[in-house]
Design an enzyme around this catalytic site. Structure first.
Site, PDB file in Angstrom:
ATOM      1  N   CYS A 132      81.540  20.286  73.893  1.00 31.82           N
ATOM      2  CA  CYS A 132      82.179  19.431  72.889  1.00 31.82           C
ATOM      3  C   CYS A 132      83.622  19.883  72.642  1.00 31.82           C
ATOM      4  O   CYS A 132      84.484  19.650  73.463  1.00 31.82           O
ATOM      5  CB  CYS A 132      81.346  19.392  71.616  1.00 31.82           C
ATOM      6  N   HIS A 243      75.994  18.008  73.653  1.00 27.68           N
ATOM      7  CA  HIS A 243      75.494  19.280  73.122  1.00 27.68           C
ATOM      8  C   HIS A 243      74.090  19.602  73.637  1.00 27.68           C
ATOM      9  O   HIS A 243      73.111  19.283  72.959  1.00 27.68           O
ATOM     10  CB  HIS A 243      75.424  19.215  71.598  1.00 27.68           C
ATOM     11  N   GLU A 245      72.584  22.428  73.602  1.00 22.08           N
ATOM     12  CA  GLU A 245      71.936  23.437  72.755  1.00 22.08           C
ATOM     13  C   GLU A 245      71.221  22.832  71.549  1.00 22.08           C
ATOM     14  O   GLU A 245      70.341  23.464  70.952  1.00 22.08           O
ATOM     15  CB  GLU A 245      72.975  24.477  72.296  1.00 22.08           C
TER      16      GLU A 245
END
Length: 321
Positions: A132, A243, A245
């Site tokens: 990001c 993202h 994660e």
């Protein structure tokens, strides 16, 4: 289901290890911290922190067999040189600060990026991943410190990836099992939280296309196409506007974070990306000068704060003074 998704991915990654390579089974990943925003500090009784790391990034690398080392902002050049020569890979996480050196994060990221490029040019495999904001910083630094981002509307948006011509001619997809390719290209397994993006047109105009491959794009709420996944042509430098994660490790339960996909397929995709990156780091055999120095650098020396219960979009954070 989760095991059946993960095991073939691991086997595929290990199968691609270079024969005879010095394979590092104790990799450490440096994760750059950044200054906390007022929104985060307002949630805390103790506001005397200078930086933070969302714990999801730490869990992300730990879940793939690596240990995490926080890289702090507001340090001198020798600190970043030392970190870049001691860890086996580096992550530039997402966030909400400037991508230029007007922010402490932007300045530290610039120094880290320069050390990564220098190491790889000298034949040291030192992988870097930007997520990001980290992705956006890579485009800024890779375009000779020129900002080619434009506004877009892609906050709290799950998407499939639109794979680009030649995507298989890359490290990321060459090792990705075909069924995982189906997951990312047919289902909304990636999640986005950004207000800025780089279009394929600007990616080309900026000159980034000379050094990086566009592997995939996505579309914002207004159908603006933007670059979602990149890989450097020669160096192990990667970036995702999405993202990975968040799928397994972020659990905010509000409408502003409702799009994060937690299904087994999306979690499996996230684990593929983390496994891939940590596997790249295993080709690096750098280490801290002493075991004591290594132990003192590891994230285990710091506690997490359950920021999710305070109203943050991050379930847990590490805070640093």
């Amino acid at each position: 289901m989760a095991f059946s998704v993960l095991l073939p991915v691991l086997l595929a990654l290990v199968a691609n290890a270079e024969p005879g390579s010095a394979y590092n089974l104790r990799p450490t990943i440096g994760i750059l911290s950044q200054e906390p925003t007022d929104d985060i500090l307002d949630l805390l009784e103790d506001k005397n922190y200078t930086s933070y790391i969302a714990a999801s990034y730490v869990k992300y690398v730990e879940g793939s067999g690596a240990r995490a080392v926080p890289i702090l902002i507001n340090q001198d050049d020798s600190y970043y040189e030392k970190m870049a020569s001691s860890v086996n890979g580096i992550i530039l996480p997402g966030g909400s600060v400037s991508i230029t050196n007007s922010s402490a994060y932007g300045l530290a990221a610039q120094k880290v990026y320069e050390h990564v490029v220098k190491a790889n040019k000298e034949g040291i495999i030192l992988p870097l991943w930007g997520t990001c904001l980290g992705f956006e910083i890579i485009t800024y630094l890779g375009a000779n410190y020129e900002n080619w981002l434009e506004g877009c509307l892609a906050r709290n948006k799950a998407d499939k990836l639109t794979l680009q011509i030649g995507f298989m001619d890359s490290r990321i997809f060459d090792q990705m099992p075909h069924y995982v390719i189906d997951y990312v290209s047919l289902w909304k397994t990636t999640v986005n939280f950004h207000d800025w993006c780089i279009t394929p047109e600007n990616f080309t105009k900026s000159g980034l296309i000379e050094d990086f491959k566009i592997l995939a794009t996505s579309f914002d709420y207004n159908d603006l196409e933007y670059v979602a996944l990149i890989e450097h042509n020669e160096m192990p430098i990667f970036g995702s506007q999405f993202h990975p994660e968040k799928n397994p490790y972020e659990w905010a339960n509000d409408k502003e974070h409702s799009a994060i996909p937690h299904d087994p397929f999306s979690v499996g995709v996230a684990h593929y990306f983390s496994n891939f990156f940590v596997n790249q780091a295993r080709y690096n055999n750098q280490h801290f000068a002493t075991k004591k120095e290594e132990n003192e650098a590891l994230i285990y020396n710091h506690d997490t704060t359950f920021t999710g219960e305070l109203g943050s979009g991050f379930t847990e954070c590490y805070f640093f003074r």
